[in-house]
Design a protein around this motif. Structure first.
Motif, short mmCIF file in Angstrom:
data_model
loop_
_atom_site.label_atom_id
_atom_site.label_comp_id
_atom_site.label_asym_id
_atom_site.label_seq_id
_atom_site.Cartn_x
_atom_site.Cartn_y
_atom_site.Cartn_z
N ILE A 51 107.05 36.75 33.63
CA ILE A 51 107.83 35.59 34.07
C ILE A 51 108.65 35.93 35.32
O ILE A 51 109.08 35.03 36.03
N ARG A 52 108.80 37.19 35.64
CA ARG A 52 109.58 37.57 36.83
C ARG A 52 108.99 36.98 38.11
O ARG A 52 109.71 36.69 39.05
N ALA A 53 107.67 36.81 38.13
CA ALA A 53 107.01 36.26 39.33
C ALA A 53 107.44 34.83 39.60
O ALA A 53 107.29 34.34 40.73
N LEU A 54 107.97 34.14 38.63
CA LEU A 54 108.38 32.75 38.80
C LEU A 54 109.73 32.60 39.49
O LEU A 54 110.05 31.54 40.01
N VAL A 55 110.53 33.67 39.49
CA VAL A 55 111.86 33.61 40.09
C VAL A 55 111.72 33.46 41.60
O VAL A 55 111.10 34.29 42.27
N GLY A 56 112.27 32.39 42.14
CA GLY A 56 112.23 32.14 43.58
C GLY A 56 110.92 31.56 44.08
O GLY A 56 110.79 31.29 45.27
N ALA A 57 109.94 31.37 43.21
CA ALA A 57 108.65 30.81 43.63
C ALA A 57 108.77 29.30 43.83
O ALA A 57 109.61 28.65 43.24
N GLN A 58 107.91 28.77 44.66
CA GLN A 58 107.87 27.32 44.90
C GLN A 58 107.31 26.62 43.66
O GLN A 58 106.47 27.18 42.94
N LYS A 64 101.81 23.73 35.09
CA LYS A 64 101.44 25.14 34.89
C LYS A 64 102.19 25.69 33.69
O LYS A 64 103.38 25.43 33.51
N VAL A 65 101.50 26.48 32.87
CA VAL A 65 102.09 27.12 31.70
C VAL A 65 101.95 28.63 31.86
O VAL A 65 100.87 29.14 32.14
N THR A 66 103.05 29.34 31.66
CA THR A 66 103.03 30.80 31.59
C THR A 66 103.45 31.16 30.18
O THR A 66 104.58 30.89 29.78
N LYS A 67 102.51 31.75 29.42
CA LYS A 67 102.76 32.01 28.00
C LYS A 67 103.23 33.44 27.75
O LYS A 67 102.86 34.36 28.47
N LEU A 83 107.03 32.21 23.44
CA LEU A 83 107.76 31.68 24.57
C LEU A 83 106.76 31.16 25.58
O LEU A 83 105.69 31.76 25.76
N ALA A 84 107.09 30.07 26.23
CA ALA A 84 106.25 29.56 27.31
C ALA A 84 107.15 28.95 28.37
O ALA A 84 108.14 28.30 28.06
N VAL A 85 106.81 29.19 29.62
CA VAL A 85 107.49 28.55 30.73
C VAL A 85 106.58 27.42 31.19
O VAL A 85 105.42 27.64 31.54
N LEU A 86 107.10 26.20 31.14
CA LEU A 86 106.34 25.02 31.56
C LEU A 86 106.88 24.57 32.90
O LEU A 86 108.07 24.31 33.03
N GLN A 87 106.00 24.46 33.89
CA GLN A 87 106.41 24.01 35.21
C GLN A 87 105.75 22.65 35.46
O GLN A 87 104.52 22.55 35.48
N PHE A 88 106.59 21.63 35.63
CA PHE A 88 106.11 20.27 35.85
C PHE A 88 106.24 19.93 37.34
O PHE A 88 107.27 20.18 37.94
N PRO A 89 105.22 19.32 37.92
CA PRO A 89 105.35 18.83 39.31
C PRO A 89 106.38 17.69 39.37
O PRO A 89 106.67 17.05 38.36
N ALA A 90 106.89 17.43 40.53
CA ALA A 90 107.88 16.36 40.71
C ALA A 90 107.29 15.02 40.26
O ALA A 90 106.12 14.73 40.50
N GLY A 91 108.11 14.23 39.58
CA GLY A 91 107.72 12.89 39.17
C GLY A 91 106.89 12.81 37.90
O GLY A 91 106.42 11.75 37.55
N THR A 92 106.71 13.92 37.19
CA THR A 92 105.93 13.88 35.95
C THR A 92 106.87 13.93 34.74
O THR A 92 108.07 14.09 34.88
N THR A 93 106.29 13.77 33.55
CA THR A 93 107.08 13.78 32.32
C THR A 93 106.49 14.76 31.33
O THR A 93 105.33 15.18 31.45
N ASN A 94 107.28 15.11 30.36
CA ASN A 94 106.81 15.90 29.22
C ASN A 94 106.33 14.90 28.19
O ASN A 94 107.13 14.20 27.59
N LEU A 105 112.38 24.24 21.84
CA LEU A 105 113.67 24.21 22.52
C LEU A 105 113.39 24.26 24.01
O LEU A 105 112.68 25.15 24.48
N LEU A 106 113.88 23.29 24.75
CA LEU A 106 113.65 23.22 26.19
C LEU A 106 114.94 23.54 26.95
O LEU A 106 116.01 23.05 26.60
N PHE A 107 114.81 24.35 28.00
CA PHE A 107 115.88 24.59 28.95
C PHE A 107 115.40 24.08 30.29
O PHE A 107 114.38 24.53 30.79
N LEU A 108 116.10 23.15 30.88
CA LEU A 108 115.74 22.64 32.18
C LEU A 108 116.50 23.46 33.22
O LEU A 108 117.72 23.50 33.23
#
Length: 113
Positions: A51-58, A64-67, A83-94, A105-108
């Motif tokens: 998950i470290r690669a996601l820090v500061g990434a666009q 995208k899911v990182t499990k 644990l999973a990191v879910l990355q949503f593009p702008a304008g989308t929903t869960n 449990l979600l952390f935005l």
């Protein structure tokens, strides 16, 4: 009439007891070392770095899911968690969904969802 009330109370009690006892077992150990792990169990065994690669990434253009489940992170064995990191593009929903026998449990971190 009293017999019906007693029967209903007894039946309700059994239903509540049954619902209260249908849970997953408690975690019985701190961790379980898989049999294929030959390296010594030290801090590296308990460190997940993908998950470290996601820090500061666009933000990604697509969802995208990182499990980090037991397959990717063996230290979770015996913990009943993932644990999973879910990355949503702008304008989308869960989208509405369920997780039978589990909790989400979600952390935005950035933006709105």
């Amino acid at each position: 009439m009293e017999t019906q009330k007693l029967f209903f109370l007894l039946l309700s009690s059994f239903a509540v007891i049954q619902m209260a006892s249908t849970v997953d077992p408690d975690i019985t150990s701190d961790f379980v070392v898989p049999s294929n792990v030959t390296a010594p169990v030290d801090g590296n065994f308990f460190t997940f770095t993908a998950i470290r690669a996601l820090v500061g990434a666009q933000p990604p253009p697509n969802f995208k899911v990182t499990k980090a489940s037991m397959a990717e992170f063996p230290a979770l064995n015996g913990q009943s968690v993932s644990l999973a990191v879910l990355q949503f593009p702008a304008g989308t929903t869960n989208p509405p969904h369920t997780h039978p026998r589990s909790v989400e449990l979600l952390f935005l971190v950035q933006g709105s969802l």
